[in-house]
Each structure stands twice: as structure tokens, then as C-alpha cells.
Design a protein around this motif. Structure first.
Motif, PDB file in Angstrom:
ATOM      1  N   UNK A  43       0.909  -1.071   0.075  1.00  0.00           N
ATOM      2  CA  UNK A  43       0.060  -0.020   0.053  1.00  0.00           C
ATOM      3  C   UNK A  43       0.929   1.136   0.000  1.00  0.00           C
ATOM      4  N   UNK A  44       0.734   2.166  -0.894  1.00  0.00           N
ATOM      5  CA  UNK A  44       1.472   3.381  -0.777  1.00  0.00           C
ATOM      6  C   UNK A  44       0.379   4.647  -1.196  1.00  0.00           C
ATOM      7  N   UNK A  45       0.722   5.545  -0.341  1.00  0.00           N
ATOM      8  CA  UNK A  45      -0.164   6.914  -0.462  1.00  0.00           C
ATOM      9  C   UNK A  45      -1.793   6.548  -0.479  1.00  0.00           C
ATOM     10  N   UNK A  46      -2.084   5.609   0.483  1.00  0.00           N
ATOM     11  CA  UNK A  46      -3.492   5.234   0.440  1.00  0.00           C
ATOM     12  C   UNK A  46      -3.998   4.330  -0.678  1.00  0.00           C
ATOM     13  N   UNK A  47      -2.899   3.989  -1.695  1.00  0.00           N
ATOM     14  CA  UNK A  47      -3.658   3.230  -2.656  1.00  0.00           C
ATOM     15  C   UNK A  47      -3.061   1.666  -2.353  1.00  0.00           C
ATOM     16  N   UNK A  48      -3.727   0.731  -2.573  1.00  0.00           N
ATOM     17  CA  UNK A  48      -3.255  -0.625  -2.340  1.00  0.00           C
ATOM     18  C   UNK A  48      -2.920  -1.036  -4.127  1.00  0.00           C
ATOM     19  N   UNK A  49      -1.835  -1.810  -4.168  1.00  0.00           N
ATOM     20  CA  UNK A  49      -1.146  -2.204  -5.515  1.00  0.00           C
ATOM     21  C   UNK A  49      -1.493  -3.647  -5.322  1.00  0.00           C
ATOM     22  N   UNK A  59       5.691  -1.248  -8.865  1.00  0.00           N
ATOM     23  CA  UNK A  59       4.228  -1.009  -9.177  1.00  0.00           C
ATOM     24  C   UNK A  59       3.867   0.295  -8.838  1.00  0.00           C
ATOM     25  N   UNK A  60       4.256   1.052  -7.706  1.00  0.00           N
ATOM     26  CA  UNK A  60       3.791   2.263  -7.430  1.00  0.00           C
ATOM     27  C   UNK A  60       5.042   3.486  -7.934  1.00  0.00           C
ATOM     28  N   UNK A  61       5.890   3.060  -8.771  1.00  0.00           N
ATOM     29  CA  UNK A  61       6.873   4.176  -9.420  1.00  0.00           C
ATOM     30  C   UNK A  61       7.390   4.940  -8.226  1.00  0.00           C
ATOM     31  N   UNK A  62       7.867   4.365  -7.410  1.00  0.00           N
ATOM     32  CA  UNK A  62       8.625   5.040  -6.168  1.00  0.00           C
ATOM     33  C   UNK A  62      10.099   5.402  -6.512  1.00  0.00           C
ATOM     34  N   UNK A  63      10.442   6.636  -6.293  1.00  0.00           N
ATOM     35  CA  UNK A  63      11.769   6.943  -6.815  1.00  0.00           C
ATOM     36  C   UNK A  63      12.811   6.192  -5.911  1.00  0.00           C
ATOM     37  N   UNK A 275       9.241 -23.652  -5.116  1.00  0.00           N
ATOM     38  CA  UNK A 275       8.960 -22.722  -3.891  1.00  0.00           C
ATOM     39  C   UNK A 275       7.639 -22.197  -4.224  1.00  0.00           C
ATOM     40  N   UNK A 276       6.846 -21.750  -3.087  1.00  0.00           N
ATOM     41  CA  UNK A 276       5.196 -21.648  -3.351  1.00  0.00           C
ATOM     42  C   UNK A 276       4.949 -20.511  -2.324  1.00  0.00           C
ATOM     43  N   UNK A 277       4.031 -19.739  -2.795  1.00  0.00           N
ATOM     44  CA  UNK A 277       3.332 -18.799  -2.111  1.00  0.00           C
ATOM     45  C   UNK A 277       2.193 -19.115  -1.560  1.00  0.00           C
ATOM     46  N   UNK A 278       1.723 -18.368  -0.373  1.00  0.00           N
ATOM     47  CA  UNK A 278       0.324 -18.796   0.008  1.00  0.00           C
ATOM     48  C   UNK A 278      -0.776 -18.160  -0.714  1.00  0.00           C
ATOM     49  N   UNK A 279      -0.724 -16.799  -0.941  1.00  0.00           N
ATOM     50  CA  UNK A 279      -1.443 -16.360  -1.799  1.00  0.00           C
ATOM     51  C   UNK A 279      -1.392 -16.814  -3.249  1.00  0.00           C
ATOM     52  N   UNK A 280      -1.938 -16.038  -4.309  1.00  0.00           N
ATOM     53  CA  UNK A 280      -1.654 -16.463  -5.681  1.00  0.00           C
ATOM     54  C   UNK A 280      -0.383 -15.806  -6.003  1.00  0.00           C
ATOM     55  N   UNK A 281       0.284 -14.613  -5.514  1.00  0.00           N
ATOM     56  CA  UNK A 281       1.688 -14.182  -5.913  1.00  0.00           C
ATOM     57  C   UNK A 281       1.825 -12.966  -5.198  1.00  0.00           C
ATOM     58  N   UNK A 282       2.466 -13.478  -3.721  1.00  0.00           N
ATOM     59  CA  UNK A 282       2.764 -12.605  -2.834  1.00  0.00           C
ATOM     60  C   UNK A 282       3.998 -13.368  -2.164  1.00  0.00           C
ATOM     61  N   UNK A 283       5.205 -12.659  -2.258  1.00  0.00           N
ATOM     62  CA  UNK A 283       6.393 -13.245  -1.410  1.00  0.00           C
ATOM     63  C   UNK A 283       6.379 -12.474  -0.105  1.00  0.00           C
ATOM     64  N   UNK A 284       6.754 -11.189  -0.372  1.00  0.00           N
ATOM     65  CA  UNK A 284       6.791 -10.057   0.592  1.00  0.00           C
ATOM     66  C   UNK A 284       5.469  -9.978   1.439  1.00  0.00           C
ATOM     67  N   UNK A 285       5.357  -9.387   2.717  1.00  0.00           N
ATOM     68  CA  UNK A 285       4.197  -9.195   3.397  1.00  0.00           C
ATOM     69  C   UNK A 285       3.226  -8.117   2.406  1.00  0.00           C
ATOM     70  N   UNK A 286       1.900  -8.462   2.334  1.00  0.00           N
ATOM     71  CA  UNK A 286       0.793  -7.665   1.667  1.00  0.00           C
ATOM     72  C   UNK A 286      -0.006  -7.393   2.726  1.00  0.00           C
ATOM     73  N   UNK A 287      -0.510  -6.121   2.941  1.00  0.00           N
ATOM     74  CA  UNK A 287      -1.716  -5.874   3.983  1.00  0.00           C
ATOM     75  C   UNK A 287      -2.887  -6.437   3.550  1.00  0.00           C
TER      76      UNK A 287
END
Ligand SMILES: C[C@@H]1N[C@@H](c2cn(-c3ccccc3)nn2)[C@H](O)[C@@H]1O
Length: 446
Positions: A43-49, A59-63, A275-287
Motif C-alpha cells: 500500500x502506498x499513499x493510501x492506494x493498494x497495489x 508498481x507504485x513507481x517510487x523513486x 517454492x510456493x506462495x500462500x496467496x496467488x503471488x505474494x512473497x513479501x508481506x501484503x496488507x
């Protein structure tokens, strides 16, 4: 047509040394993706990617400077390496693979080759050492994931298109080589290196470096194990060299997918890990895990058994939150898989491909004990009759579950029915077969 290669496969066939036999027999590992990406959690600037959380920077084009300053927020108040290690132990994981540095370039250890590391965060302490010590204390081996792709380092290049690119990228390769030597030297109990981020042309054009890294790691850390994903040969071929020979010590191409038990039996010829993710495609923590299917403990347990039945290792991913806590879904997975592994781990550990024909009710695993075979039943037929086709000449002498004998009926040449109960079960059931006869008893785990 054989190519003459300097940087191709260094060995054909499975490694048979003790370190590799231990890695193979471990079968079940916990993958951990933890880094700065766990702080924003998708989540970045209140937007969920919705894309993978560890890719939020792109994804959020962060510098880069904005992303890198997340380092000054990294202070996981709920982090306890001991708690993570105890949870992994209860789950039945025999090894753990940790992201020492993911694509973002942030290092979980106090590397002397970049300041973009844990020592400059409010947390400050060597997280890698805490994890290695805590997991090793639980008898769990620790392996290091290392991304060659590095979004932070100024000398990283996706391709080599000019003399400047090759000068810069050579500096990058020296940096990465030094970091890897640092990891192998300073954490001597590490058992294996899991390379990622090696698909770009820049790496494919430097197969020699991937060969040198493998050689160095095995000098610094005798017995060290390296995945095929590190390796490119003289001609840029990856995983398998230009002569079709597997490079590295095991095949690591199965990411979020498993080989088919009927059409992909080629994998039984070498060591491999999925190697396998629990969600369809999330390796790092997603809120927000509501954005895709979240695999249940039973779905993941079936994948573990499926993998073992084909002679592979299964690396199940956890993505701890930025504060160091483990989310409830992952806690439940560890508990439920662990409760089954408590009583049935023997069909997974030091077990592998049986060489028998796949049946609809589930999977066979071959233990190291000769003339026995495990049936792990996930799909009980309404008839309660489990079909077993045996290799030519093999006889089934007994079948038993929980020590109770089951009726075994030979119904045709090399074909049996095991009479099982006709009722609903909450967890997969294990049936042990004793085999005899003069036929080739199928593969035996060795
Ligand atoms: C083991 C997994 N490999 C990393 C990855 C996956 N990808 C990727 C990128 C584009 C298409 C398919 C896969 N890029 N990096 C993921 O972030 C995770 O670390």
C-alpha cells in the motif's frame, strides 16, 4: 551436437555426499521474504497495489531515494527470531531459506560492502545472525537467498550495451562476489545458497562469473549447495547448459507451480525444489490478502506430498510483517501442517519418488526402508477401493493404516485393490504397503 563449454555443468547426476543427502532428506523448508517492502505491505499513499508486495517500488513507481529511506523506519518491535524458529519447528520444516538481500538491495546483515544494510536502521542488530542462531538451535538448517538483480546499486545493469555498461557491471559483479564471500565466511553454518534475479542479459552474458561464484562458495563453505538458477553457461544458457546438463546442485525452476506427476517425470532424474506462495503471488508481506486466492493448509500439505512423491523439496513461503509479526493465516498454516507432520513426517523426510504409476486417490512416497511404500490418500473414492498398479512382477504382501491391516485384493496382472474405509476424513490418510515378489520394486529412496 556437443558444445565445448568452460562454464557449463561441473557434474552430471545427483550429488551423493552427506551434505546433499541431508539437504535431500530434509524435504520441507520454510522460505522467508523479509525486507523494507514489508513496511508498506503493498500500500502506498493510501492506494493498494495488487501486484507482488516486494515489487511495490516498481508498481507504485517510487523513486529510489524515497524507497531507500524506508530503511530509517525499519524497527520490528514484534520480531523474535526464537518465536519464528519455534513456529517453523512445530510446522515440521527441516530448513529455512531467508532473503539476505532481495531485488531492493537492502541487506539484512551488516555488510561492509554497502551502507544499505540493517546496521543503519533503528533496529541496528544483525538480523541474519539472530535468525541463523535461533533456527540452528532448533535443529533447522539455514540457507541464504541472494538476489543478483539489485535496484539500489548504481552499477547494476539489465544489459550490457556500451563499454561504460561493462565497466560498471564488472564493478557490480565484484561487489556481489564480495558480499557472497562475506556471507559464506561470516555465517559458517549456512548450508545452501538460493540465487534469484539472474534472468537479465547482463548476467547471461557473464556466465563465467556465475561459475566463479559457485567455485568460491564451495571453497569457503565445503559442502555448500547452489541452486541451478545462479548458473549461466558460456553461451547464456540457464539452469541447463547448452548440452542439456543441469548446472548447480539442484533444479530450481518451479516457482509457484509443481511438475505434473504424469507428464513431468523427467524431474525424478535430478534433485529439485519448488517454492510456493500462500496467496496467488505474494512473497513479501501484503496488507490485503483478499485480492487473490489464499491457499489453505490442506492445499499446501498436498503440494508438499506431491513434491516429495516426485523426489523434490518443497519451500513454503512466509512473509513477516514490517513489525516482525507473523500473520494469523500463516500461523494457522504452520499449526495445521505441523499437526499432520507430527504423526506422518516419516512419509516425507528421507522419502522420495517410488517409480509407481500415479493413481487418482493421491501419492506414493518411497521411504529409505526397502520393500515398503507409503500411500498418502487425499481423494478417497466413494467405493473405498484404492487401485494400485505395481511394476511388473512386484507383489503387495500387506497394507496397513495406523498399524491396522487392510484387505488387499489382486484383481488383475500387476493390479491390486486396497479395501479402505468408506468415510469422510479431515486429513490425508497414510497406508503403508509391504512389497515382495521378484519384480523390480520401483525406485527406492537413497
Ligand atoms: C522467489 C521469487 N522470485 C522473485 C521474482 C519473481 N519475478 C518475476 C517477474 C516477472 C515474471 C515472473 C516472475 N521476479 N522476481 C519473487 O520476488 C520471489 O523472490
Amino acid at each position: 551436437k556437443e558444445f565445448k563449454l568452460q562454464y557449463g555443468a561441473q557434474r552430471t547426476g545427483k550429488r551423493t555426499d552427506a551434505a546433499m543427502e541431508r539437504w535431500r532428506g530434509n524435504r520441507f523448508g520454510q522460505f522467508i521474504h523479509w525486507g523494507l517492502y514489508a513496511i508498506p505491505g503493498g500500500v502506498w499513499n493510501g492506494k493498494t497495489y495488487n501486484y507482488a508486495a516486494e515489487f511495490l517500488k516498481s508498481s507504485a513507481k517510487i523513486p529510489g531515494s524515497t524507497w531507500d529511506s524506508l530503511m530509517y523506519q525499519f524497527n520490528p518491535k514484534k520480531f523474535s527470531a526464537k518465536e519464528w524458529a519455534r513456529m517453523a519447528k512445530r510446522m515440521g520444516a527441516k530448513y529455512m531459506t531467508i532473503t539476505t538481500k532481495h531485488h531492493e538491495g537492502f541487506c539484512l546483515w551488516p555488510s561492509r560492502f554497502t551502507e544499505f544494510n540493517i546496521s543503519r536502521t533503528p533496529y541496528g542488530k544483525d538480523i541474519l545472525k539472530e535468525l541463523v542462531d535461533a533456527y540452528n538451535a532448533e535443529g533447522i538448517d539455514v540457507n541464504f537467498y541472494y538476489s543478483v538483480l539489485d535496484w539500489h546499486h548504481p552499477d547494476w545493469r539489465y544489459d550490457i550495451k556500451s563499454p561504460e555498461d561493462s565497466v560498471a557491471f564488472r564493478r557490480y559483479l565484484d561487489f556481489a562476489f564480495n558480499q557472497l564471500k562475506e556471507l559464506a565466511t561470516n555465517y559458517p553454518t549456512v548450508k545452501a545458497f538460493w540465487f534469484d534475479g539472474t534472468w537479465d542479459n547482463s548476467v547471461k552474458k557473464n556466465g563465467w562469473w556465475t561459475y566463479e561464484v559457485e567455485q568460491m562458495l564451495k571453497q569457503v563453505s565445503p559442502g555448500a549447495i547452489v541452486n541451478s538458477r545462479l548458473r549461466a553457461d558460456d553461451r547464456g544458457a540457464r539452469h541447463f547448459d547448452s548440452n542439456g546438463q543441469l548446472m548447480g546442485d539442484y533444479e530450481s525452476g518451479y516457482e509457484r507451480r509443481l511438475p505434473d506427476p504424469v507428464t513431468d517425470l523427467k524431474v525424478t532424474k535430478w534433485d529439485w525444489e519448488a517454492c510456493m506462495t500462500v496467496p496467488e503471488n505474494q512473497w513479501g508481506y501484503h496488507k490485503d490478502w483478499s485480492i487473490s486466492h489464499v491457499k489453505s493448509p490442506l492445499e499446501l500439505l498436498e503440494m508438499l506430498v506431491h513434491t516429495t512423491s516426485m523426489g523434490g523439496n518443497f519451500l513454503l513461503n512466509f512473509g513477516p510483517a514490517g513489525d516482525g509479526s507473523i500473520r494469523p493465516e500463516e500461523q494457522r498454516i504452520a499449526a495445521e501442517i505441523g499437526s499432520w507432520m507430527q504423526n506422518n513426517g516419516n512419509v516425507i523426510y528421507n522419502s522420495g519418488y517410488a517409480g509407481w504409476e500415479k493413481q487418482d486417490w493421491g501419492y506414493f512416497t518411497a521411504p529409505s526402508r526397502p520393500n515398503t511404500l507409503n500411500m498418502v490418500v487425499f481423494n478417497l473414492p466413494v467405493s473405498g477401493l484404492l487401485k494400485v498398479k505395481v511394476p511388473a512382477g512386484v507383489k503387495i504382501s500387506t497394507a496397513s493404516t495406523g498399524g491396522k491391516k487392510l484387505r488387499v485384493e489382486e484383481i488383475a496382472k500387476n493390479q491390486y485393490l486396497v479395501h479402505f474405509e468408506r468415510k469422510w476424513f479431515a486429513m490425508p490418510q497414510v497406508i503403508v504397503l509391504e512389497t515382495g515378489g521378484e519384480g523390480k520394486k520401483g525406485a527406492q529412496y537413497q
